[in-house]
Design a protein around this motif. Structure first.
Motif, PDB file in Angstrom:
ATOM      1  N   ASP B  94      36.017  76.204  45.331  1.00  0.00           N
ATOM      2  CA  ASP B  94      35.089  76.049  43.997  1.00  0.00           C
ATOM      3  C   ASP B  94      33.614  76.072  44.414  1.00  0.00           C
ATOM      4  N   PHE B  95      33.384  75.220  45.366  1.00  0.00           N
ATOM      5  CA  PHE B  95      32.325  74.733  45.718  1.00  0.00           C
ATOM      6  C   PHE B  95      31.459  76.162  46.240  1.00  0.00           C
ATOM      7  N   TYR B  96      31.969  76.617  47.186  1.00  0.00           N
ATOM      8  CA  TYR B  96      31.293  77.977  47.735  1.00  0.00           C
ATOM      9  C   TYR B  96      31.192  79.128  46.618  1.00  0.00           C
ATOM     10  N   TYR B  97      32.247  79.216  45.814  1.00  0.00           N
ATOM     11  CA  TYR B  97      32.100  80.217  44.882  1.00  0.00           C
ATOM     12  C   TYR B  97      30.989  79.958  43.912  1.00  0.00           C
ATOM     13  N   GLU B  98      30.894  78.755  43.371  1.00  0.00           N
ATOM     14  CA  GLU B  98      29.771  78.391  42.499  1.00  0.00           C
ATOM     15  C   GLU B  98      28.392  78.444  43.263  1.00  0.00           C
ATOM     16  N   LEU B  99      28.394  78.130  44.410  1.00  0.00           N
ATOM     17  CA  LEU B  99      27.070  78.396  45.243  1.00  0.00           C
ATOM     18  C   LEU B  99      26.978  79.927  45.315  1.00  0.00           C
ATOM     19  N   GLY B 100      27.745  80.630  45.683  1.00  0.00           N
ATOM     20  CA  GLY B 100      27.692  82.017  45.523  1.00  0.00           C
ATOM     21  C   GLY B 100      27.037  82.609  44.436  1.00  0.00           C
ATOM     22  N   VAL B 101      27.740  82.220  43.378  1.00  0.00           N
ATOM     23  CA  VAL B 101      27.172  82.746  42.025  1.00  0.00           C
ATOM     24  C   VAL B 101      25.776  82.236  41.804  1.00  0.00           C
ATOM     25  N   GLN B 102      25.483  81.121  42.063  1.00  0.00           N
ATOM     26  CA  GLN B 102      24.021  80.537  41.846  1.00  0.00           C
ATOM     27  C   GLN B 102      23.057  81.477  42.944  1.00  0.00           C
ATOM     28  N   ILE B 103      23.481  81.789  44.233  1.00  0.00           N
ATOM     29  CA  ILE B 103      22.856  82.487  44.939  1.00  0.00           C
ATOM     30  C   ILE B 103      22.639  83.765  44.547  1.00  0.00           C
ATOM     31  N   VAL B 104      23.531  84.435  43.901  1.00  0.00           N
ATOM     32  CA  VAL B 104      23.322  85.711  43.337  1.00  0.00           C
ATOM     33  C   VAL B 104      22.385  85.899  42.251  1.00  0.00           C
ATOM     34  N   ASP B 105      22.121  84.828  41.519  1.00  0.00           N
ATOM     35  CA  ASP B 105      21.474  84.441  40.353  1.00  0.00           C
ATOM     36  C   ASP B 105      20.235  84.674  40.642  1.00  0.00           C
ATOM     37  N   ILE B 106      19.806  83.687  41.862  1.00  0.00           N
ATOM     38  CA  ILE B 106      18.459  83.494  42.330  1.00  0.00           C
ATOM     39  C   ILE B 106      17.964  84.695  42.809  1.00  0.00           C
ATOM     40  N   CYS B 107      18.880  85.288  43.367  1.00  0.00           N
ATOM     41  CA  CYS B 107      18.160  86.916  44.104  1.00  0.00           C
ATOM     42  C   CYS B 107      17.800  87.829  43.049  1.00  0.00           C
ATOM     43  N   LEU B 108      18.479  87.671  42.065  1.00  0.00           N
ATOM     44  CA  LEU B 108      18.423  88.591  40.777  1.00  0.00           C
ATOM     45  C   LEU B 108      17.111  88.123  40.290  1.00  0.00           C
ATOM     46  N   ALA B 109      16.886  87.007  40.042  1.00  0.00           N
ATOM     47  CA  ALA B 109      15.734  86.466  39.339  1.00  0.00           C
ATOM     48  C   ALA B 109      14.487  86.809  39.912  1.00  0.00           C
ATOM     49  N   THR B 110      14.736  86.505  41.255  1.00  0.00           N
ATOM     50  CA  THR B 110      13.258  86.503  42.087  1.00  0.00           C
ATOM     51  C   THR B 110      13.189  88.404  42.781  1.00  0.00           C
ATOM     52  N   ARG B 111      14.116  89.130  42.415  1.00  0.00           N
ATOM     53  CA  ARG B 111      14.207  90.456  42.832  1.00  0.00           C
ATOM     54  C   ARG B 111      12.549  91.106  42.366  1.00  0.00           C
ATOM     55  N   ALA B 112      12.370  90.733  41.183  1.00  0.00           N
ATOM     56  CA  ALA B 112      11.025  91.642  40.584  1.00  0.00           C
ATOM     57  C   ALA B 112       9.894  91.240  41.467  1.00  0.00           C
ATOM     58  N   HIS B 113       9.907  89.858  42.022  1.00  0.00           N
ATOM     59  CA  HIS B 113       8.702  89.404  42.890  1.00  0.00           C
ATOM     60  C   HIS B 113       8.812  90.076  44.214  1.00  0.00           C
ATOM     61  N   ASN B 114      10.327  89.663  44.847  1.00  0.00           N
ATOM     62  CA  ASN B 114      10.023  90.110  46.203  1.00  0.00           C
ATOM     63  C   ASN B 114      10.776  91.253  46.737  1.00  0.00           C
ATOM     64  N   GLY B 115      11.331  92.131  45.785  1.00  0.00           N
ATOM     65  CA  GLY B 115      11.890  93.499  46.128  1.00  0.00           C
ATOM     66  C   GLY B 115      13.257  93.216  46.661  1.00  0.00           C
ATOM     67  N   GLY B 116      13.801  92.045  46.692  1.00  0.00           N
ATOM     68  CA  GLY B 116      15.198  91.883  47.025  1.00  0.00           C
ATOM     69  C   GLY B 116      15.427  91.392  48.328  1.00  0.00           C
ATOM     70  N   LEU B 117      14.510  90.720  48.914  1.00  0.00           N
ATOM     71  CA  LEU B 117      14.444  90.062  50.136  1.00  0.00           C
ATOM     72  C   LEU B 117      13.776  88.872  49.925  1.00  0.00           C
ATOM     73  N   ILE B 118      14.482  87.712  50.553  1.00  0.00           N
ATOM     74  CA  ILE B 118      14.112  86.451  50.251  1.00  0.00           C
ATOM     75  C   ILE B 118      14.191  85.515  51.367  1.00  0.00           C
ATOM     76  N   ASN B 119      13.360  84.516  51.852  1.00  0.00           N
ATOM     77  CA  ASN B 119      13.437  83.675  52.647  1.00  0.00           C
ATOM     78  C   ASN B 119      14.506  82.691  52.623  1.00  0.00           C
ATOM     79  N   LEU B 120      15.450  82.421  53.304  1.00  0.00           N
ATOM     80  CA  LEU B 120      16.566  81.658  53.434  1.00  0.00           C
ATOM     81  C   LEU B 120      16.023  80.211  52.993  1.00  0.00           C
ATOM     82  N   GLN B 121      15.002  79.764  53.681  1.00  0.00           N
ATOM     83  CA  GLN B 121      14.527  78.457  53.166  1.00  0.00           C
ATOM     84  C   GLN B 121      14.146  78.296  51.707  1.00  0.00           C
TER      85      GLN B 121
END
Lengths: 181, 250
Positions: B94-121
């Motif tokens: 569950d922990f990693y599943y939840e993390l995964g979902v949140q990561i996808v969310d963040i990537c989608l939310a920032t995609r408009a700004h960074n084109g789909g590439l985001i710094n891991l940090q």
């Protein structure tokens, strides 16, 4: 977060490329839409009660002195045109030098006027234009300081619907409104 | 074994060889059995360990990371399935599943700004902001594990290395070596100019412009013509620091 007076500026305002009109269509759409320039212009005008933007004038949002970037004339025209095509602004002249900003649409202003009348027991009453714009009852409401052009448009809309009648007095100061709600 | 002459000798030799072979197979089998037994013991000890240190594994990212390494050595993948012993014991699926979902969310939310590439940090930073303090610390190692699980979604979730940094890619854009080198160059100031690319990488003008144009088209770069020196700058949101981020206020 950087501020313009009281207004909190969004993060993108500090990123230099947003001040250059982007050539790639998708990127340009993101630049203008999606809570970026369009929203910023509307939000700022709403909070600062700005109704008209002159393209060649010193509008604070057009320049960010901290990062030393300024929107070109073309960029300004493009962003404002985007607002115009969505009915959130209107060009006031053929040369597209002045833009009327409708951070409330005319219909919204009409609704606000009706609410104002109800709030002040004016369903059948009379009030002058000046009172609407700067009288004691309007203080603290959005009507206070409203642009005359916009007010006239909203009044006209309501007149067409039979909600009120605009009448002219001896001078401009005597222009008034009789509500019939 | 000394060979006796004649047919008898040959037969004995063959028989001896067979016996040796059988012995060899037995030894191998014994060794395998032993190993299997050791492995089984190891696994059950690992389970005991996990039970005992459940809280530490949940709360401490360094501990968690080492636990994963131990599991890997024994051929156990706690994240392999959402059911079964490990998921139930640790709730780790569950922990990693939840993390995964949140990561996808963040990537989608920032995609408009960074084109789909985001710094891991930056991704981790945003993740931590979003989770606040009630779930324990999330490390970059956790992010990487969650992302590797995301790969099963296809659609290009991947971690790529650019210079010393890691970037998370959430779009199927293919980045070649030239693009990679430009991104690495951009890490210094957040942007590059054509001159700089030509000079620092010793490329022809055509090569530099081609690569930059592709990055522009893919939405990974934005142009900036506003500097008073008149030189066009290509900015890369994916390498810029957090303060220039847009749209992910949580």
């Amino acid at each position: 977060m950087q501020k313009l007076g009281d207004f909190k500026l969004p993060h993108f305002f500090n990123y230099p490329p947003y001040f250059t009109l982007q050539p790639v269509r998708d990127t340009r759409e993101k630049q203008i839409q999606v809570q970026l320039w369009k929203e910023l212009i509307l939000d700022y005008c709403k909070t600062q009660k700005i109704f008209v933007i002159g393209l060649e004038e010193e509008f604070p949002l057009f320049t960010n002195h901290v990062i030393e970037r300024s929107l070109t004339h073309e960029a300004r025209a493009t962003f404002l045109s985007a607002l115009v095509s969505e009915g959130r602004a209107e060009w006031m002249d053929k040369g597209h030098r002045k833009c009327l900003i409708l951070w409330h649409r005319i219909q919204d202003w009409a609704d606000i006027l009706i609410q104002f009348a109800k709030d002040n027991g004016l369903e059948d009453g009379v009030v002058t234009i000046e009172e609407i714009r700067s009288g004691t009852e309007s203080q603290g409401t959005e009507l206070h300081g409203i642009d005359r052009t916009i007010l006239n448009r909203a009044l006209k809309l309501l007149e067409q619907k039979g909600k009120l009648v605009v009448f002219k007095g001896a001078s401009t100061d005597d222009e008034g409104v009789k509500f019939s709600l | 074994m000394r060979r006796r002459p004649g047919i008898g000798g040959l037969q004995t030799h063959a028989a001896a060889r067979d016996q040796f072979r059988l012995l060899g197979e037995n030894v191998a089998k014994i060794r395998t059995d032993l190993m299997k037994e050791q492995l089984a013991t190891f696994r059950s000890q690992l389970e005991d360990f996990a039970r005992k240190h459940k809280n530490d594994i949940r709360k401490n990212p360094a501990f968690r990371s080492q636990f994963h390494e131990m599991c890997a050595k024994v051929g156990v993948d706690p994240l392999a399935s959402n059911k079964g012993f490990w998921a139930e014991l640790l709730g780790i699926g569950d922990f990693y599943y939840e993390l995964g979902v949140q990561i996808v969310d963040i990537c989608l939310a920032t995609r408009a700004h960074n084109g789909g590439l985001i710094n891991l940090q930056e991704l981790c930073h945003l993740l931590r902001q979003r989770r606040k303090s009630d779930r324990g610390v999330v490390s970059e190692d956790d992010c990487l594990r969650a992302i590797s699980k995301l790969k099963v979604l296809g659609s290009g979730f991947e971690v790529i290395s650019v210079g010393k940094k890691k970037l998370v890619r959430s779009v199927p854009t293919e980045l070649n070596k030239d693009h990679n080198e430009i991104l690495e160059l951009a890490q210094a100031q957040g942007f590059v100019t054509v001159d700089e690319v030509e000079r620092r990488l010793s490329w022809s003008s055509g090569r530099a412009v081609d690569a930059l144009d592709t990055l522009l088209d893919e939405g990974l770069a934005m142009i900036d013509d506003g500097h008073r020196d008149g030189k066009r700058r290509y900015w890369f949101p994916c390498v810029s620091p957090i303060s220039s981020l847009v749209g992910v206020d949580s």
